[in-house]
Design an enzyme around this catalytic site. Structure first.
Site, PDB file in Angstrom:
ATOM      1  N   HIS A 307       3.153  10.212  -4.094  1.00  0.00           N
ATOM      2  CA  HIS A 307       3.549  10.978  -2.903  1.00  0.00           C
ATOM      3  C   HIS A 307       2.439  10.854  -1.871  1.00  0.00           C
ATOM      4  O   HIS A 307       1.268  10.798  -2.199  1.00  0.00           O
ATOM      5  CB  HIS A 307       3.743  12.463  -3.264  1.00  0.00           C
ATOM      6  CG  HIS A 307       4.533  13.199  -2.247  1.00  0.00           C
ATOM      7  ND1 HIS A 307       3.969  13.703  -1.104  1.00  0.00           N
ATOM      8  CD2 HIS A 307       5.850  13.478  -2.172  1.00  0.00           C
ATOM      9  CE1 HIS A 307       4.895  14.285  -0.379  1.00  0.00           C
ATOM     10  NE2 HIS A 307       6.055  14.164  -0.993  1.00  0.00           N
ATOM     11  N   ASP A 364      11.885  13.542  -6.699  1.00  0.00           N
ATOM     12  CA  ASP A 364      13.021  12.665  -7.029  1.00  0.00           C
ATOM     13  C   ASP A 364      13.063  12.255  -8.488  1.00  0.00           C
ATOM     14  O   ASP A 364      14.040  11.648  -8.927  1.00  0.00           O
ATOM     15  CB  ASP A 364      12.954  11.407  -6.148  1.00  0.00           C
ATOM     16  CG  ASP A 364      13.169  11.758  -4.685  1.00  0.00           C
ATOM     17  OD1 ASP A 364      12.311  11.450  -3.843  1.00  0.00           O
ATOM     18  OD2 ASP A 364      14.195  12.411  -4.395  1.00  0.00           O
TER      19      ASP A 364
HETATM   20  C1  SDX Z   1       9.998  11.742  -0.873  1.00  0.00           C
HETATM   21  O1  SDX Z   1       6.681  12.809   2.609  1.00  0.00           O
HETATM   22  C2  SDX Z   1       7.432  13.616   1.969  1.00  0.00           C
HETATM   23  O2  SDX Z   1       7.210  14.806   1.964  1.00  0.00           O
HETATM   24  C3  SDX Z   1       8.634  12.970   1.251  1.00  0.00           C
HETATM   25  C4  SDX Z   1       9.418  13.876   0.333  1.00  0.00           C
HETATM   26  C5  SDX Z   1      10.165  14.943   1.098  1.00  0.00           C
HETATM   27  O3  SDX Z   1      10.471  15.989   0.496  1.00  0.00           O
HETATM   28  O4  SDX Z   1      10.541  14.662   2.291  1.00  0.00           O
HETATM   29  O5  SDX Z   1       8.556  14.492  -0.613  1.00  0.00           O
HETATM   30  C6  SDX Z   1      10.493  13.088  -0.421  1.00  0.00           C
HETATM   31  O6  SDX Z   1      10.143  10.779  -0.159  1.00  0.00           O
HETATM   32  C7  SDX Z   1       9.272  11.659  -2.192  1.00  0.00           C
HETATM   33  C8  SDX Z   1       8.748  10.204  -2.512  1.00  0.00           C
HETATM   34  C9  SDX Z   1       9.913   9.398  -3.063  1.00  0.00           C
HETATM   35  N1  SDX Z   1       9.553   7.973  -3.197  1.00  0.00           N
HETATM   36  C10 SDX Z   1       9.306   7.415  -4.390  1.00  0.00           C
HETATM   37  O7  SDX Z   1       9.317   8.018  -5.467  1.00  0.00           O
HETATM   38  C11 SDX Z   1       9.047   5.909  -4.323  1.00  0.00           C
HETATM   39  C12 SDX Z   1       7.860   5.545  -5.225  1.00  0.00           C
HETATM   40  N2  SDX Z   1       6.653   6.068  -4.612  1.00  0.00           N
HETATM   41  C13 SDX Z   1       5.883   5.175  -3.769  1.00  0.00           C
HETATM   42  O8  SDX Z   1       6.585   4.184  -3.111  1.00  0.00           O
HETATM   43  C14 SDX Z   1       4.772   5.866  -2.988  1.00  0.00           C
HETATM   44  O9  SDX Z   1       4.121   6.683  -3.876  1.00  0.00           O
HETATM   45  C15 SDX Z   1       5.114   6.667  -1.742  1.00  0.00           C
HETATM   46  C16 SDX Z   1       5.909   5.867  -0.774  1.00  0.00           C
HETATM   47  C17 SDX Z   1       5.877   7.892  -2.116  1.00  0.00           C
HETATM   48  C18 SDX Z   1       3.793   7.097  -1.091  1.00  0.00           C
HETATM   49  O10 SDX Z   1       3.172   5.926  -0.692  1.00  0.00           O
HETATM   50  P1  SDX Z   1       1.749   5.961   0.088  1.00  0.00           P
HETATM   51  O11 SDX Z   1       1.301   7.350   0.342  1.00  0.00           O
HETATM   52  O12 SDX Z   1       1.860   5.037   1.253  1.00  0.00           O
HETATM   53  O13 SDX Z   1       0.770   5.413  -0.977  1.00  0.00           O
HETATM   54  P2  SDX Z   1       0.538   3.880  -1.250  1.00  0.00           P
HETATM   55  O14 SDX Z   1       1.838   3.132  -1.266  1.00  0.00           O
HETATM   56  O15 SDX Z   1      -0.535   3.432  -0.310  1.00  0.00           O
HETATM   57  O16 SDX Z   1       0.025   3.927  -2.756  1.00  0.00           O
HETATM   58  C19 SDX Z   1      -1.346   4.125  -3.064  1.00  0.00           C
HETATM   59  C20 SDX Z   1      -1.574   3.274  -4.310  1.00  0.00           C
HETATM   60  C21 SDX Z   1      -1.185   1.811  -4.115  1.00  0.00           C
HETATM   61  O17 SDX Z   1      -1.986   1.063  -5.033  1.00  0.00           O
HETATM   62  P3  SDX Z   1      -3.370   0.381  -4.476  1.00  0.00           P
HETATM   63  O18 SDX Z   1      -2.979  -0.466  -3.255  1.00  0.00           O
HETATM   64  O19 SDX Z   1      -4.273   1.546  -4.095  1.00  0.00           O
HETATM   65  O20 SDX Z   1      -3.879  -0.432  -5.633  1.00  0.00           O
HETATM   66  O21 SDX Z   1      -0.733   3.763  -5.374  1.00  0.00           O
HETATM   67  C22 SDX Z   1       0.182   2.730  -5.745  1.00  0.00           C
HETATM   68  C23 SDX Z   1       0.240   1.740  -4.595  1.00  0.00           C
HETATM   69  O22 SDX Z   1       0.598   0.439  -5.073  1.00  0.00           O
HETATM   70  N3  SDX Z   1       1.475   3.371  -5.963  1.00  0.00           N
HETATM   71  C24 SDX Z   1       2.298   3.122  -6.983  1.00  0.00           C
HETATM   72  C25 SDX Z   1       3.373   3.996  -6.817  1.00  0.00           C
HETATM   73  N4  SDX Z   1       3.191   4.741  -5.716  1.00  0.00           N
HETATM   74  C26 SDX Z   1       2.013   4.340  -5.191  1.00  0.00           C
HETATM   75  N5  SDX Z   1       2.214   2.233  -8.008  1.00  0.00           N
HETATM   76  C27 SDX Z   1       3.252   2.231  -8.881  1.00  0.00           C
HETATM   77  N6  SDX Z   1       4.332   3.058  -8.797  1.00  0.00           N
HETATM   78  C28 SDX Z   1       4.421   3.942  -7.780  1.00  0.00           C
HETATM   79  N7  SDX Z   1       5.484   4.754  -7.684  1.00  0.00           N
END
Ligand code: SDX
Length: 428
Positions: A307, A364
């Site tokens: 998140h 989710d």
């Molecule tokens: C919602 O913003 C809100 O409030 C949203 C929400 C709401 O109520 O409106 O809470 C609802 O959208 C919840 C999130 C739902 N999405 C998912 O579950 C999709 C999976 N999650 C990711 O795609 C990710 O965690 C995000 C999009 C939610 C957040 O992404 P960020 O903040 O841009 O973080 P990032 O992608 O930069 O990740 C940081 C690191 C990365 O690795 P490094 O580059 O540091 O090595 O964490 C890794 C990412 O690759 N990472 C994951 C991961 N999520 C982040 N690795 C594996 N699996 C994951 N799910």
């Protein structure tokens, strides 16, 4: 003397005021940065940028705190109901009994959509994703209420638009489902409650009256409360940005529905259940899938994990996980993916990759399991998220409008070609 930030640019010192919120969140106010320094800031994904000040929702990502208008989400989920929470978000205070009755009554009086709108549904292919239908039909509402298009609105017109949206959205959503399975639509019944009415429109048939189960109604009402607002997330920021151009509320909400659809945002609940089904069909080997999620060369991500704000447990995920057990037990349903989800959570939370990046289950991760137990098809999961988020979007749009915020127009740093002269095609 209140705190200030000092920026040294080109040997010059510039002081910027610091804004402190009710919960001691701090921001550097850069409203005059460009005028004073000629510089702008750059912040991809707005990870460090506050777009506004707001009194609606408070999140503390480190502590896993979520409050609507100061009330903890745990108390609202336990003791309130979705319509009361909608009133709270939009009006800022918990309603008196009369205020709540009037609010509910007004909504009941507007649950029908214009009969001409039924033609939209027959124009969509049956395989149309319901989110595409719901965003289109929601925007189309603006064409049936031309008086709502006036950007200078008038409070009564805006309040009526808010009521119409809260009332009609469940009808629009349920009819998108009925259209996708080729079943006749079911009309709203004003004697039913908000959630009962939605479930009845989703599952009743001319041949069979849907038997409303209080366990399902209560669980869905709680899920809608948990989704009702979440400060400046992607879809809410979209609603505010669209509304800042003085676009009407119907079209601003339709923009929010479209942004929510993305698999990284509200579309994640459908992705989670598809991921868990894939893992189950693959024999349930969690290590393989966790390794894939960690592999930078593999596009697979653990959907429902991570998140932008929560770097601790998403408090909503905790409540939904518990509700999962309750609902499945009460309905006597055994869904094998619930056990897979729980094991996956345990494996991930003990894995350095997830611990280091503070990746926890989010709202989710478990919600799709409950929706499926209620008989809701996975294409409708994100539509349910939108039904829950609607009062939050309305509240945020109302706040942005009341604060007379300027049209949102971010800047950029240009990195394209320098000036050059046109060359005729014969000379290229
Ligand atoms: C919602 O913003 C809100 O409030 C949203 C929400 C709401 O109520 O409106 O809470 C609802 O959208 C919840 C999130 C739902 N999405 C998912 O579950 C999709 C999976 N999650 C990711 O795609 C990710 O965690 C995000 C999009 C939610 C957040 O992404 P960020 O903040 O841009 O973080 P990032 O992608 O930069 O990740 C940081 C690191 C990365 O690795 P490094 O580059 O540091 O090595 O964490 C890794 C990412 O690759 N990472 C994951 C991961 N999520 C982040 N690795 C594996 N699996 C994951 N799910």
């Amino acid at each position: 003397m209140s705190e200030q930030a000092e920026i040294i640019l080109g040997g010059e010192s510039y002081k910027m005021p610091v804004v402190v919120g009710t919960e001691n969140e701090k921001a550097i106010d850069i409203n005059n940065l460009r005028a004073e320094t000629g510089y702008i800031t750059l912040d991809s994904g707005y990870k460090n940028t506050g777009a506004t000040v707001s009194s609606i929702t408070f999140l503390d990502g480190e502590e896993g705190i979520l409050r609507y208008r100061g009330y903890p989400i745990e108390q609202l989920a336990e003791r309130s109901d979705f319509i009361e929470v909608a009133y709270l978000l939009i009006n800022g205070e918990l309603p008196t009994k009369k205020q709540l009755d009037d609010f509910s009554e007004a909504i009941k009086m507007h649950t029908l959509i214009h009969e001409d709108m039924r033609r939209f549904y027959s124009a969509f292919p049956t395989f149309a994703h319901p989110m595409g239908v719901v965003s289109s039909v929601t925007c189309a509402l603006s064409t049936f209420y031309p008086e709502s298009l006036n950007p200078h609105r008038g409070e009564d017109k805006v309040n009526l638009t808010m009521t119409r949206l809260l009332a009609k959205f469940p009808t629009i959503a349920a009819w998108a489902y009925k259209n996708s399975i080729g079943h006749p639509v079911v009309y709203p019944k004003n004697k039913l409650g908000y959630v009962d009415n939605f479930l009845n429109m989703m599952f009743s048939m001319p041949t069979d009256e849907y038997e409303i189960d209080p366990v399902v109604v209560n669980a869905l009402d709680k899920l809608l409360i948990l989704h009702a607002d979440h400060e400046q997330n992607c879809s809410t920021s979209t609603v505010r940005l669209a509304g800042s151009s003085q676009a009407n509320l119907y079209s601003s909400i339709a923009a929010g529905v479209t942004a929510l659809w993305g698999p990284l945002h509200g579309g994640a609940n459908q992705e989670v259940i598809e991921m868990l089904d894939r893992i189950r069909e693959d024999g349930g080997s969690l290590d393989k899938w966790v390794a894939k999620a960690k592999d930078k060369n593999d596009p697979f991500r653990l959907m429902g994990f991570g998140h932008r704000v929560y770097k601790n447990f998403d408090p909503r995920a905790k409540i939904i996980k518990k509700a999962c057990d309750d609902v499945l037990n009460r309905l006597g349903i055994k869904d094998p993916v619930l056990e897979i989800a729980k094991k996956l959570e345990e494996v991930a939370l003990n894995d350095e990759y997830f611990v280091e990046r503070k990746l926890y289950p989010n709202v989710d991760f478990y919600s799709g399991i409950i929706y499926r137990a209620m008989g809701i098809p996975k294409d409708m999961f994100t539509v349910l998220f939108a039904v829950g988020r609607l009062p939050g979007w309305i509240a945020q749009w109302k706040e942005m409008t009341a604060n007379k915020e300027p049209i949102g127009r971010p800047r950029q740093i240009y990195v394209g070609p320098k000036v050059r002269d046109y060359v005729n095609i014969a000379d290229r």
